[in-house]
Write a protein that holds these residues in place. Structure first.
Motif, PDB file in Angstrom:
ATOM      1  N   ARG A 439      -5.258 -11.731  -2.758  1.00  0.00           N
ATOM      2  CA  ARG A 439      -5.436 -10.640  -1.802  1.00  0.00           C
ATOM      3  C   ARG A 439      -5.800  -9.374  -2.557  1.00  0.00           C
ATOM      4  O   ARG A 439      -5.334  -9.139  -3.663  1.00  0.00           O
ATOM      5  N   GLN A 440      -6.658  -8.547  -1.940  1.00  0.00           N
ATOM      6  CA  GLN A 440      -6.920  -7.214  -2.458  1.00  0.00           C
ATOM      7  C   GLN A 440      -6.919  -6.231  -1.307  1.00  0.00           C
ATOM      8  O   GLN A 440      -7.577  -6.443  -0.287  1.00  0.00           O
ATOM      9  N   ARG A 441      -6.147  -5.145  -1.454  1.00  0.00           N
ATOM     10  CA  ARG A 441      -6.057  -4.126  -0.421  1.00  0.00           C
ATOM     11  C   ARG A 441      -7.155  -3.080  -0.584  1.00  0.00           C
ATOM     12  O   ARG A 441      -7.533  -2.726  -1.701  1.00  0.00           O
ATOM     13  N   ALA A 446      -7.450  -5.473   4.216  1.00  0.00           N
ATOM     14  CA  ALA A 446      -7.377  -6.264   2.989  1.00  0.00           C
ATOM     15  C   ALA A 446      -8.257  -7.496   3.118  1.00  0.00           C
ATOM     16  O   ALA A 446      -8.506  -7.995   4.226  1.00  0.00           O
ATOM     17  N   GLU A 464      -3.461  -6.341  10.783  1.00  0.00           N
ATOM     18  CA  GLU A 464      -2.939  -6.397   9.416  1.00  0.00           C
ATOM     19  C   GLU A 464      -1.524  -5.851   9.334  1.00  0.00           C
ATOM     20  O   GLU A 464      -0.665  -6.416   8.641  1.00  0.00           O
TER      21      GLU A 464
END
Length: 568
Positions: A439-441, A446, A464
């Motif tokens: 995961r990347q915010r 994200a 989210e």
């Protein structure tokens, strides 16, 4: 007891012997994780390369990077382009290649001072405000001085098919002629200008390799032509400092003359110029300021954020889905520097002594992610500087950089991010490994990479927030298996599917997560078509009973395989 004391003394002495001088710890180092190279305004050259590989046309590339523009034929092209190839030197060395080269005085058709034989090198000096020419044997040509401030020298070669190499410029020229001038007298210095017809000037522009995809080269040819024509129209052909239309360097755009034409794959570049003959980019009928840079790092920048002044509507930042092509060596880079080295470079750039650098704080970024302003704090003080000053002072390729935390959008998330038109916005955190994938915010939600399905999904907004509140991929919903998508037969309703459930949103009914046995009972009994949208999330009652209410009923699960649907 005595033996314990002896052992302590031995360990203490050993530690003193092996410790760094003065007891100092290892020097603090900062790591800079960057992307792109250059100011990032307008056309991204590597971005154009990547888009051409994806099948984009030259016109499509240009109108993407220069928003709202059109490509058409120039209405009033300049008669000549004057490219400033040398400024501020005391001597100019001219070597004739492919044939003899004439040197004339006062005008391109003026009296001839002499001819440089093939393979020979002449040197132009000045004395007393006049030119002095020395041949290859060091003899004064004509036995006297020539011309002066009002009578430049003209080096002619094109008519005879020969060319001339100018050592101070580092290139050979075979089109038009070269004008050598004396200026800034009192002290006096020499400068040289290549004077070429507009299309022949384009033949020698060396901004991209001639081996690149044709659409990328055509886009570059149109951008370079537009850039030069706009400069000529706005600033004229005799700009102070160079007496030129454009500098032949990165101050404007690189002009390498005959070296570009005759270089590797030069015929392909000439074909790109011919195929786009007289084509320029315009905005509402006027030539644009067609800025370009090597690599945008995935998103171009607004001219106002880089140079200040009014934002130009065709130079606002846009997503660059071609820049992360594997061929681009600047798509991602890393630099490392000690705290003391940073302090030295900051002092040279700003005049401020901050001591050894300790941290970087108060970072303000543009919508593209570039640092707009940052505070460098040291042991003796701090200084507030721009991102461009930071990059210049530290020798970084771009102000699109993160310090000690790698927030760059990399594979396997990059393709999805580009496909979304950079919709998630600026990265807010590094990539993290989570249950079921990564995961990347971002500023807007994200990206979640579902390892089981090999796909990346964008989860954002209220969906989210509820998903994270339910534990994210490690909670009862599991990893996403869809983007936020329209729900059937409901205006304004959306749903997001997960491995073990779904989140539903309906105006007026709110956002609710349904998962586990309740979700599968809901799904097998017709979902929203039969029961409508959820009006509650999953609730846990006594003895492990789980239930949820819907617009037209409820589901109650009391144990494995025992779920009861109650319809209203």
């Amino acid at each position: 007891m005595r033996s314990i004391r002896s052992l302590f003394l031995v360990v203490l002495i050993a530690s003193l012997v092996t410790a760094p001088a003065g007891g100092a710890r290892a020097a603090r180092r900062f790591t800079f994780y960057g992307a792109g190279w250059g100011h990032g305004v307008g056309l991204s050259q590597w971005g154009a390369y990547g888009l051409a590989q994806q099948g984009w046309s030259a016109e499509g590339i240009l109108t993407h990077f220069y928003s709202g523009t059109r490509v058409g034929h120039a209405a009033h092209p300049p008669f000549k382009i004057r490219a400033g190839i040398v400024q501020g030197v005391q001597a100019v060395h001219l070597s004739a290649t492919r044939g003899p080269v004439g040197v004339r005085v006062g005008s391109v058709h003026g009296p001839e001072a002499g001819r440089i034989g093939t393979g020979s090198t002449w040197t132009v000096f000045h004395r007393g405000g006049r030119f002095r020419l020395y041949d290859g044997r060091g003899r004064l040509v004509g036995g006297r001085s020539w011309g002066g401030v009002r009578e430049p020298l003209f080096v002619r070669y094109a008519g005879s098919g020969s060319s001339v190499h100018v050592a101070e410029a580092g290139h050979t020229y075979g089109r038009g002629w070269i004008e050598i001038e004396l200026y800034a007298c009192g002290v006096c210095a020499l400068r040289a200008i290549a004077v070429v017809s507009p299309e022949r000037y384009l033949d020698g522009v060396a901004e991209v390799p001639s081996s690149w995809p044709m659409a990328a080269m055509e886009a570059q040819a149109i951008a370079a032509r537009t850039y030069a024509f706009e400069k000529a129209a706005r600033l004229g052909a005799h700009r102070p400092g160079c007496d030129c239309t454009v500098y032949a360097s990165t101050a404007d755009q690189v002009y390498a003359g005959w070296d570009k034409e005759a270089g590797p794959d030069g015929g392909r570049w000439l074909a790109a110029v011919r195929r786009t003959r007289a084509e320029v980019a315009t905005y509402h009928g006027a030539l644009i300021q067609a800025y370009f840079s090597s690599s945008s790092g995935g998103h171009t920048e607004s001219n106002a954020n880089v140079w200040g002044g009014a934002p130009l509507p065709y130079l606002h930042g846009v997503c660059d889905p071609g820049d992360f092509t594997s061929a681009n060596p600047n798509r991602a880079w890393t630099a490392s520097m000690t705290a003391s080295a940073i302090a030295v470079r900051i002092r040279r750039a700003t005049g401020r002594r901050i001591g050894s650098a300790r941290r970087f704080t108060e970072v303000r970024r543009t919508p593209s992610g570039r640092i707009e302003a940052i505070t460098v704090a040291g042991t003796r003080g701090s200084v507030r500087i721009s991102g461009d000053t930071l990059a210049s002072a530290l020798g970084l390729r771009s102000p699109l950089v993160w310090i000690d935390h790698d927030r760059r959008v990399r594979a396997p998330l990059r393709r999805r991010y580009d496909h979304l038109g950079c919709g998630p916005g600026v990265p807010m955190a590094p990539v993290m490994h989570v249950a079921g994938g990564i995961r990347q915010r971002f500023a807007r939600g994200a990206l979640w990479r579902n390892a089981k399905r090999g796909r990346t999904f964008w989860v954002r907004g209220p969906v989210e927030r509820l998903y994270v509140a339910r534990g994210g991929s490690g909670g009862p919903l599991g990893m996403p298996r869809s983007d936020i998508e329209r729900a059937p037969a409901c205006r304004g309703c959306v749903r997001t599917l997960f491995e073990h459930g779904a989140i539903y949103t309906k105006p007026g009914a709110g956002v609710h997560a349904v998962y586990g046995r309740v979700f599968w009972a809901f799904y097998t009994h017709g979902g929203t078509t039969k029961l409508g949208f959820p009006t509650t999330g999953v609730r846990k009652g006594r003895r492990g009973v789980k239930s949820a209410w819907f617009e037209r009923g409820a589901i109650r699960c009391s144990g494995p395989g025992r779920c009861r649907v109650v319809r209203r």
